[in-house]
Design a protein around this motif. Sequence first.
Motif, short mmCIF file in Angstrom:
data_model
loop_
_atom_site.label_atom_id
_atom_site.label_comp_id
_atom_site.label_asym_id
_atom_site.label_seq_id
_atom_site.Cartn_x
_atom_site.Cartn_y
_atom_site.Cartn_z
N LEU A 73 37.54 53.43 21.21
CA LEU A 73 36.22 53.72 20.91
C LEU A 73 35.79 55.07 20.42
CD1 LEU A 73 33.47 52.17 19.91
CD2 LEU A 73 32.98 51.99 22.28
N LEU A 74 36.15 55.57 21.89
CA LEU A 74 35.77 57.25 21.90
C LEU A 74 36.32 58.00 20.63
CD1 LEU A 74 34.63 59.74 23.25
CD2 LEU A 74 36.80 59.70 24.98
N ALA A 75 37.51 57.60 20.37
CA ALA A 75 38.29 58.24 19.26
C ALA A 75 37.62 58.08 17.76
CB ALA A 75 39.91 58.13 19.39
N LYS A 76 37.31 56.81 17.61
CA LYS A 76 36.62 56.38 16.46
C LYS A 76 35.49 56.83 16.20
CE LYS A 76 36.01 52.00 13.63
NZ LYS A 76 35.95 50.59 13.74
N ASP A 77 34.56 56.49 17.47
CA ASP A 77 33.05 56.71 17.15
C ASP A 77 32.44 57.54 17.95
OD1 ASP A 77 33.15 54.34 15.01
OD2 ASP A 77 32.86 52.90 16.57
N GLY A 78 33.13 58.26 18.91
CA GLY A 78 32.72 59.36 19.64
C GLY A 78 31.74 58.74 20.81
N ILE A 79 31.88 57.42 21.27
CA ILE A 79 31.28 56.73 22.15
C ILE A 79 31.91 56.66 23.32
CG2 ILE A 79 29.92 54.54 22.64
CD1 ILE A 79 29.59 54.02 19.78
N VAL A 80 31.20 56.96 24.49
CA VAL A 80 31.72 56.76 25.66
C VAL A 80 31.27 55.26 26.49
CG1 VAL A 80 31.94 57.67 28.15
CG2 VAL A 80 31.84 59.24 26.28
N GLU A 81 32.25 54.47 26.50
CA GLU A 81 32.13 53.09 27.02
C GLU A 81 33.37 53.11 28.27
OE1 GLU A 81 31.82 49.00 25.09
OE2 GLU A 81 33.99 49.52 25.41
N TYR A 82 32.67 52.71 29.58
CA TYR A 82 33.43 52.58 30.55
C TYR A 82 34.17 51.10 30.84
CZ TYR A 82 31.97 57.11 32.37
OH TYR A 82 31.50 58.45 32.38
N VAL A 83 35.27 51.17 31.16
CA VAL A 83 35.95 49.77 31.25
C VAL A 83 36.15 49.36 32.63
CG1 VAL A 83 36.64 50.16 28.86
CG2 VAL A 83 38.09 50.94 30.70
N ASP A 84 36.65 48.10 32.70
CA ASP A 84 36.96 47.43 34.00
C ASP A 84 38.38 48.34 34.50
OD1 ASP A 84 34.94 45.84 34.24
OD2 ASP A 84 35.96 44.07 33.47
N TYR A 85 38.55 48.49 35.74
CA TYR A 85 39.74 48.96 36.27
C TYR A 85 39.90 48.56 37.80
CZ TYR A 85 42.65 53.08 36.88
OH TYR A 85 43.84 54.03 37.17
N PRO A 86 40.20 47.44 37.99
CA PRO A 86 40.07 46.85 39.36
C PRO A 86 41.09 47.21 40.31
CG PRO A 86 40.92 45.14 37.98
CD PRO A 86 40.52 46.35 37.18
N LEU A 87 41.26 48.24 40.81
CA LEU A 87 42.06 48.96 41.81
C LEU A 87 42.06 48.09 43.21
CD1 LEU A 87 41.99 52.68 41.27
CD2 LEU A 87 43.27 51.13 40.00
N ASP A 88 43.15 47.98 43.69
CA ASP A 88 43.28 47.33 45.15
C ASP A 88 43.22 48.59 45.99
OD1 ASP A 88 43.89 46.18 47.41
OD2 ASP A 88 45.22 44.87 46.57
N VAL A 89 42.03 49.07 46.36
CA VAL A 89 41.89 50.22 47.16
C VAL A 89 42.50 49.84 48.45
CG1 VAL A 89 40.06 51.56 48.13
CG2 VAL A 89 39.75 50.91 45.76
N ASP A 90 42.25 48.64 49.01
CA ASP A 90 42.83 48.51 50.19
C ASP A 90 44.37 48.72 50.40
OD1 ASP A 90 40.21 47.81 51.35
OD2 ASP A 90 40.41 45.67 51.12
#
Length: 292
Positions: A109-126
């Motif tokens: 989306l950023l490359a195509k339209d220049g829009i910054v959209e955050y996405v899910d990134y479920p890290l197992d922090v523990d």
Amino acid sequence: MASQAGFPASYIDSFMRMLIEPERNIEVITYSELDFRGDFEFETSYLSEWENWLDSMKNGVRDPEKIYVILQHDVDDSPERTHRLLRVQEDLGVRSNVMIFNRPVNRGLLAKDGIVEYVDYPLDVDLFLKLQKKGWVFGYHSNCFEQAAFDFEDSGRIFIEDVEELRSKGFQIEFFCPHGGARDSEGRSNVHFGMPEEMRESVRWVLNRHSIKLNGVRSDGGFRNRERWDNLDLRDFVRSWKPGKRYRLNLHPQHYDDDFNPHDPLLDSPWYRELIDASESDYADWWPLPGS
């Protein structure tokens, strides 16, 4: 953020098992075990650290008969596949360096339209913090240029905030690696921004444009963008290893899963077709001895 894996998980698992076979005389090390002292000079590839390394071979601190391997994992997406691989490594006692985003964005989306959209990134922090206590290294996978919608000035602020936030979660962020990611209209990416000067003596730039010195490197990054990539046959990399030398393999764990689809263009490469044909095996007889 799930992406389709192009390699069977059993393949990379077998590589990890190979690393601990006694007859190979391999020692897997992390960036934190290198003797940087006060060396933050990424422009010279940390020349002082390299000199310290060579001295350690001469003075008996390190064994010149061993092969030294650094594993780096860039967690671009599908973090559950990283979790799986790290659990395999934990069982084997094979430590690695894991580069993680603070906040990933929708690169398409950023490359195509220049829009910054955050996405899910479920890290197992523990899991990550448990492994950090055992000697695994967690670093910052810098995507600040993307987050700033390609604004250089704002990128520095985001870089600093990302590192601070990751540290606030308990990560000992001492190293970073820019993510390739989306490019602006002039073809510039996170690599071209690099790092803010204020962070120069806080984190070390270890891969992607700048790096520590090594005797050989291999990476699976960007493999979908080429029809053939014969140097991804890791057997050739293993054959090149020699005693007293250090090497790095940069793996993107999202490429390896039990549920994988062969990447059609690579099927023209004999080694890849052989690898896929052997996917029902555990690859026990796949790996040659170094130097063979």
